[in-house]
Scaffold this active site. Structure first.
Site, mmCIF file in Angstrom:
data_model
loop_
_atom_site.group_PDB
_atom_site.id
_atom_site.type_symbol
_atom_site.label_atom_id
_atom_site.label_comp_id
_atom_site.label_asym_id
_atom_site.label_seq_id
_atom_site.Cartn_x
_atom_site.Cartn_y
_atom_site.Cartn_z
ATOM 1 N N CYS A 1 7.587 4.046 6.097
ATOM 2 C CA CYS A 1 6.695 3.871 4.945
ATOM 3 C C CYS A 1 7.430 3.388 3.701
ATOM 4 O O CYS A 1 6.815 2.986 2.731
ATOM 5 C CB CYS A 1 5.949 5.168 4.642
ATOM 6 S SG CYS A 1 7.036 6.559 4.343
ATOM 7 N N CYS B 1 -3.411 3.889 9.572
ATOM 8 C CA CYS B 1 -2.137 3.370 10.091
ATOM 9 C C CYS B 1 -1.556 4.236 11.200
ATOM 10 O O CYS B 1 -0.373 4.108 11.525
ATOM 11 C CB CYS B 1 -1.128 3.256 8.956
ATOM 12 S SG CYS B 1 -1.682 2.220 7.606
ATOM 13 N N CYS C 1 0.836 -1.201 0.000
ATOM 14 C CA CYS C 1 0.000 0.000 0.000
ATOM 15 C C CYS C 1 0.874 1.256 0.000
ATOM 16 O O CYS C 1 0.649 2.188 -0.788
ATOM 17 C CB CYS C 1 -0.921 -0.034 1.218
ATOM 18 S SG CYS C 1 -2.123 1.302 1.263
ATOM 19 N N CYS C 2 1.918 1.280 0.856
ATOM 20 C CA CYS C 2 2.834 2.435 0.884
ATOM 21 C C CYS C 2 3.580 2.561 -0.441
ATOM 22 O O CYS C 2 3.830 3.669 -0.910
ATOM 23 C CB CYS C 2 3.836 2.288 2.020
ATOM 24 S SG CYS C 2 3.243 2.811 3.632
ATOM 25 N N CYS D 1 -1.218 8.357 7.436
ATOM 26 C CA CYS D 1 -2.578 8.044 6.987
ATOM 27 C C CYS D 1 -3.419 7.575 8.177
ATOM 28 O O CYS D 1 -2.912 6.904 9.083
ATOM 29 C CB CYS D 1 -2.537 6.932 5.959
ATOM 30 S SG CYS D 1 -1.600 7.321 4.478
HETATM 31 S S1 SF4 Z 1 0.525 4.637 5.666
HETATM 32 FE FE1 SF4 Z 1 -1.044 2.998 5.593
HETATM 33 S S2 SF4 Z 1 -2.764 3.776 4.364
HETATM 34 FE FE2 SF4 Z 1 -0.983 5.133 4.034
HETATM 35 S S3 SF4 Z 1 -0.036 4.381 2.193
HETATM 36 FE FE3 SF4 Z 1 1.013 3.366 3.905
HETATM 37 S S4 SF4 Z 1 -0.097 1.441 4.321
HETATM 38 FE FE4 SF4 Z 1 -1.376 2.738 2.950
#
Ligand code: SF4
Length: 238
Positions: free
Chosen positions: A233, A210, A124-125, A207
């Site tokens: 991240c 998280c 996701c990151c 975010c």
């Molecule tokens: S901090 Fe969490 S929601 Fe944001 S990009 Fe990374 S995994 Fe995704």
């Protein structure tokens, strides 16, 4: 303009900066950076956390029309968007870009399943932060970051000027010698806007899926990806 340090001609420059002045070397490093690199070759990647507020104020003193990029994952707290608006009002000459990922949240859910951050936060990151920053940095020789050495063990060895193996350029960290108390003292003295979540036990804010409040004193980044073993991240790891 002096010949800039680049990834290709890298030599360590950090030792040439004295950090015993009132900004612990930060302003001197920023003056060096904005005099060394053409303005379209340097960018500050900002999270708009507490360190960012300090850094933006210092950058504005050195380069009033500096380019700042915020990685807008689409998953930030409303309070984060609010503080960006307030900083834009306070510093209208700065060029603040809200960089969004190519892949929308809907496309991400369709391709990788819903709530990817729960199952694979690294992926996701990568999609929402690392790839967008890489797109920005492909045309830059240097980028600025608000990392501080005391934030975590993974940041304890940062220098003012770093060779960035991940993005193949130079990463400049003017605040490495600042403490958490230094940051807040500066924000209060200058009466700068800040993210209201900092008043609700969120020392580090990313975010919303998280980020959790931190109850116990200690690692200021303990509320990020809590319980997952993830601490960064991916922007600052090789
Ligand atoms: S901090 Fe969490 S929601 Fe944001 S990009 Fe990374 S995994 Fe995704």
């Amino acid at each position: 303009m002096t010949k800039p340090v680049t990834y290709e001609n890298w030599t360590q420059h950090s030792n040439t900066f004295d950090h015993r002045d009132e900004t612990k070397g930060a302003k001197t490093v920023l003056e060096w950076a904005y005099h060394s690199y053409p303005e379209d070759e340097i960018v500050y990647a900002s999270s708009f956390g507490a360190e960012a507020i300090v850094l933006i104020d210092l950058i504005h003193q050195v380069k009033p029309d500096a380019h700042i990029v915020f990685l807008d994952t689409g998953l930030h707290f409303l309070e984060t968007y609010e503080v960006i608006d307030r900083m834009e009002s306070r510093f209208p000459s700065l060029r603040i870009e809200r960089k969004q990922p190519e892949i929308s949240l809907e496309e991400q859910a369709a391709q990788f399943g819903s709530a990817l951050w729960k199952r694979d936060p690294n992926k996701c990151c990568e999609l929402r932060k690392v790839i967008p920053l890489r797109e920005t940095l492909t045309t830059k020789q240097a980028w600025i970051s608000g990392l501080r050495r005391e934030q975590s063990l993974t940041r304890a060895n940062m220098e003012f000027i770093n060779k960035d193996e991940k993005f193949k350029n130079i990463k400049i960290c003017p605040l490495i010698h600042w403490s958490w108390e230094d940051v807040w003292s500066y924000i209060r003295i200058k009466d700068l806007p800040y993210n209201r979540l900092h008043d609700q036990q969120y020392p580090s804010i990313g975010c919303f899926p998280c980020t959790q409040p931190v109850v116990a004193a200690g690692d200021s980044r303990a509320g990020r990806w809590a319980g997952s073993g993830k601490t960064e991240c991916g922007l600052h790891t090789r």
